[in-house]
Design a protein around this motif. Structure first.
Motif, short mmCIF file in Angstrom:
data_model
loop_
_atom_site.label_atom_id
_atom_site.label_comp_id
_atom_site.label_asym_id
_atom_site.label_seq_id
_atom_site.Cartn_x
_atom_site.Cartn_y
_atom_site.Cartn_z
N ILE A 28 0.87 -1.18 0.00
CA ILE A 28 0.00 0.00 0.00
C ILE A 28 0.90 1.22 0.00
N SER A 29 0.68 2.09 -0.96
CA SER A 29 1.55 3.25 -1.09
C SER A 29 1.34 4.22 0.07
N ASN A 30 2.39 4.95 0.42
CA ASN A 30 2.29 5.93 1.51
C ASN A 30 1.28 7.02 1.23
N ARG A 31 0.96 7.22 -0.07
CA ARG A 31 -0.01 8.26 -0.44
C ARG A 31 -1.37 7.97 0.18
N TYR A 32 -1.66 6.67 0.42
CA TYR A 32 -2.98 6.31 0.91
C TYR A 32 -2.96 5.95 2.39
N LEU A 33 -1.85 6.28 3.07
CA LEU A 33 -1.77 5.97 4.50
C LEU A 33 -1.90 7.26 5.30
N ASP A 34 -2.79 7.23 6.26
CA ASP A 34 -3.01 8.40 7.12
C ASP A 34 -1.95 8.38 8.21
N MET A 35 -0.88 9.16 8.01
CA MET A 35 0.25 9.13 8.94
C MET A 35 -0.08 9.69 10.31
N SER A 36 -1.28 10.31 10.44
CA SER A 36 -1.61 10.86 11.75
C SER A 36 -2.27 9.82 12.64
N LYS A 37 -2.66 8.70 12.06
CA LYS A 37 -3.35 7.67 12.86
C LYS A 37 -2.33 6.87 13.64
N LYS A 38 -2.77 6.46 14.84
CA LYS A 38 -1.85 5.73 15.71
C LYS A 38 -1.53 4.35 15.13
N GLU A 39 -2.55 3.71 14.60
CA GLU A 39 -2.36 2.34 14.12
C GLU A 39 -1.31 2.29 13.02
N VAL A 40 -1.35 3.30 12.14
CA VAL A 40 -0.39 3.34 11.04
C VAL A 40 1.02 3.53 11.59
#
Lengths: 361, 366
Positions: free
Chosen positions: B180-192
């Motif tokens: 999954i590309s970083n473009r679609y990852l919500d970096m503010s979420k704790k789980e990520v």
């Protein structure tokens, strides 16, 4: 005044017979082509049988197969007639058959035209049939444990992947039915209970689609669940997202596919009609020319060929008179019967009179 | 003592020539078949070029194409020769060419055999190429925004759907790379952030697979996320579930596919080789029987045909000595210790009279 009269010398007659023989074999090939076309179309329709409700559209391939076979037979007969046409001893036996052959050839051309017309006319029926069939398929998607319906899931999944479509009209059709079986739902979970209570029929509805709706051309890994919730996924806008799933509905996709198939066969069918008509006309010319030559004193001389002996109006009047005559002959005419009985009595009296000698004077 | 001597009457020779003419034309057709098989293999390998690493496997289809073309040419010539051999006058035209032709064709059939064996040996190189290629493709699955790699996602997805496979060796390969590309990852979420921190390289790894791994035949809607977590899904057991995803690895699926093609092609090439060999044998018999007939002088007579005039060992010895003498003709004569300046008495027959004849006396003394 014959219709479209042409003069035929012996050499031209021979050429005509040879050319017609080749043309009729070409027409046999065309008949075989039409038959194969019908078979191919029928197989394609049968493959997707499970998502079609009724079989009205099968009339098109059935007709094609019938016409193909009949055309092969008729044109083979035509080639035999050509072979015998220049032999004065063998040609007469075909003469009786030729009128019937003309009728068959005209009928074949009409049927081929009917096929072309039908393939456009039945488009509406096809769409209706697909609509109902797909609706049932989607409804029974989850019933993989019910005998008779257990392959619906596989059928629908394969269909959606192969035709790159989703749902009946579009992907939102999946939101309206329960496509996850109760066997895989945890009824103790609060979320499941909420969803089931949220609608009248007690179905587990969700704004998600099966994996077969996913578009491999999407730059993003497929989003299948919570499609209407833009906040559930990062950097996702429900209204503007168009690459994630297939946007076309399967009914549209299948209709386009079948219409495309039938349209592409259109030119082929039309050219076969033209070839059949030319065989018909050439056969008529050959028949009249050879008949004319046989009636001449010198069979090697020139004769005339025509399409109709008299012009159209006169021929039509003649045919009508002949038909009425036949009808009259078939009818039991009471007036003529009585007259015939009287005549019979008179004849009997006359013969009795003649038999008994006059009294001797 | 000839090898496999057979007597040929005139009619038998003519029949042999006619049969060989037909067989040569059939061989031209098989040459065309070989050529098209090579072309087919080349196209199939090129289609999946993106999934194979840079290994030199194109030599197999290239060899098949070359062999097919040469077979066509050689058998065309052979057909012409055999057609002319029925007539003994026309045979004289080809007499000198026939033996070199037979020798060339013999070496060519060896090439055909090598080609057939190469088909079977390509297996290992292909496996290596596929292994590396698939690993790269899966690694760049997420890079749909990088030019040059943007179609890899589409390629891998359609591959997994078409060949009904998942990952390189199995579906667990997807757990080890970030797909999954970083473009679609919500970096503010704790789980990520937790997932990114959980491994050394800072990759977002998860026990999930792309949708193209889903098995169509599964009775259950596809489970793609949290595959190893039994409690995440109702009535689900990770260890016993084998219908949810495709179990086969894509390397094995592709290898099976290509091996199947290669085996069919290899079998066809072997059959072609046997056919060529039998045609060659026929042409050899025809050549020897016609030459013997010419030696006897009578076109209608019976003649012998053989494969080799003397036994195998004698022929080998004769040929070796010919090759040796070819080498010797370039060398200097080494008699007289190699010194070319020693006087060797002349053996010429010209006689110019005895030596030491006194000059003629002067006639006048004044």
């Amino acid at each position: 005044m014959a219709l479209l009269k042409m003069k035929f010398s012996q050499q031209r007659r021979v050429r005509l017979a040879q050319g017609l023989w080749l043309l009729s074999w070409l027409a046999v090939m065309c008949g075989a082509f039409i038959f194969c076309l019908g078979v191919y179309l029928k197989i394609e329709l049968l493959r997707r049988d499970e998502v079609m409700e009724d079989t009205d559209i099968h009339a098109v391939p059935n007709l094609l197969m019938l016409v193909g076979l009949a055309s092969i037979g008729a044109n083979w007969v035509a080639s035999r007639v050509c072979q015998d046409s220049l032999d004065a001893s063998r040609f007469p036996r075909w003469k009786v058959l030729l009128l019937g052959w003309y009728a068959v050839a005209v009928l074949l051309c009409c049927l081929l035209l009917a096929v072309v017309v039908l393939s456009y006319a039945l488009q509406g029926r096809l769409e209706e049939s697909l609509k109902v069939g797909l609706r049932n398929g989607i409804r029974f998607y989850k019933d993989t444990d019910v005998p008779g319906r257990c392959f619906q899931k596989e059928t629908i999944d394969r269909l959606q992947m192969e035709f790159r479509c989703c749902g009946n009209n579009n992907f939102k059709d999946w939101f309206e039915i329960q496509w996850v079986s109760n066997r895989y739902l945890d009824f103790t979970s609060q979320e499941v209970k909420d969803r089931i209570r949220s609608n009248v029929d007690g179905r587990y509805l969700l704004d998600g689609v099966p994996f077969s709706c996913c578009n491999p051309a999407s730059p993003r890994p497929c989003l299948q669940n919570q499609l209407t919730d833009s906040r559930a996924h990062y950097n996702y806008e429900y209204q503007s997202e168009e690459l994630n799933l297939y946007s076309r509905g399967c009914r549209q996709a299948l209709t386009d596919y079948y219409m495309g198939l039938m349209n592409s066969t259109g030119p082929g069918v039309l050219s076969v009609i033209l070839i059949q008509l030319s065989v018909l006309l050439s056969m008529r010319y050959l028949q009249t020319a050879v008949d004319g030559a046989m009636a001449l004193e010198s069979p090697e001389g020139e004769s005339e060929g025509y399409i109709l002996e008299k012009d159209v109006k006169a021929t039509y009047a003649e045919v009508k008179a002949k038909a009425l005559d036949l009808l009259k002959f078939a009818q039991v005419d009471p007036a003529s019967e009585v007259a015939g009985a009287e005549e019979g009595e008179k004849a009997a009296e006359a013969s009795a009179k003649a038999a008994t000698p006059p009294p001797a004077s | 003592m000839a090898v496999l001597k057979v007597k040929f009457t005139k009619t038998r020779r003519d029949k042999l020539a006619q049969i060989l003419w037909i067989l040569n034309w059939i061989s031209v057709v098989t040459g065309v078949i070989l050529f098209s098989l090579g072309l087919f293999l080349k196209v199939e390998l090129k289609k999946r070029e993106e999934l194979m690493a840079e290994k030199d496997i194109q030599y197999v289809p290239n060899m098949l194409i070359a062999v097919g073309l040469i077979a066509c040419i050689i058998n065309f010539l052979g057909g012409k020769i055999c057609y002319d051999c029925v007539d003994s006058t026309k045979f004289l035209r080809w007499k000198l060419i026939m033996l070199p032709y037979i020798v060339c064709t013999f070496f060519f059939t060896l090439c055909v055999l090598v080609g057939a064996l190469m088909c079977y040996s390509m297996h290992w190189e292909l496996e290596e190429a596929l292994n590396l290629g698939l690993m790269q493709a899966m690694r760049f699955y997420k890079d749909t925004d990088m030019p040059g790699r943007c179609f890899l996602k589409h390629t891998v997805d359609t591959l997994q759907i078409q060949f009904q496979c998942c990952g390189n060796s199995g579906y667990k390969d997807w757990f080890q790379i970030q797909w999954i590309s970083n473009r679609y990852l919500d970096m503010s979420k704790k789980e990520v952030i937790d997932r990114l921190r959980s491994n050394v390289e800072g990759k977002y790894l998860m026990d999930g697979v792309p949708f193209s791994c889903c098995n169509i035949d599964s009775p259950r809607p596809c489970i793609q996320q949290q595959i190893t977590n039994n409690s995440a899904h109702f009535n689900y057991e990770h260890q016993t579930e084998d219908q949810n995803l495709w179990m086969k690895g894509c390397r094995q699926a592709l290898l099976e596919y290509y091996t199947h093609i290669m085996q069919s092609i290899g079998l066809t090439v072997l059959i072609t080789w046997l056919f060529e060999l039998s045609v060659l044998t026929g042409v050899r018999y025809l050549q020897t029987s016609l030459e013997n007939m010419l030696r006897q002088g009578d076109p209608d007579s019976e003649s012998d045909g053989w494969l080799l005039e003397n036994s195998f060992m004698e022929t080998a010895r004769t040929n070796l000595s010919i090759i040796k003498s070819l080498g010797k003709s370039n060398q200097i004569n080494t008699a007289n210790n190699g010194d070319p300046n020693i006087d060797v008495p002349s053996t010429s027959k010209a006689h110019y009279g005895p030596d030491n004849v006194p000059p003629k006396e002067k006639m006048e003394t004044s």
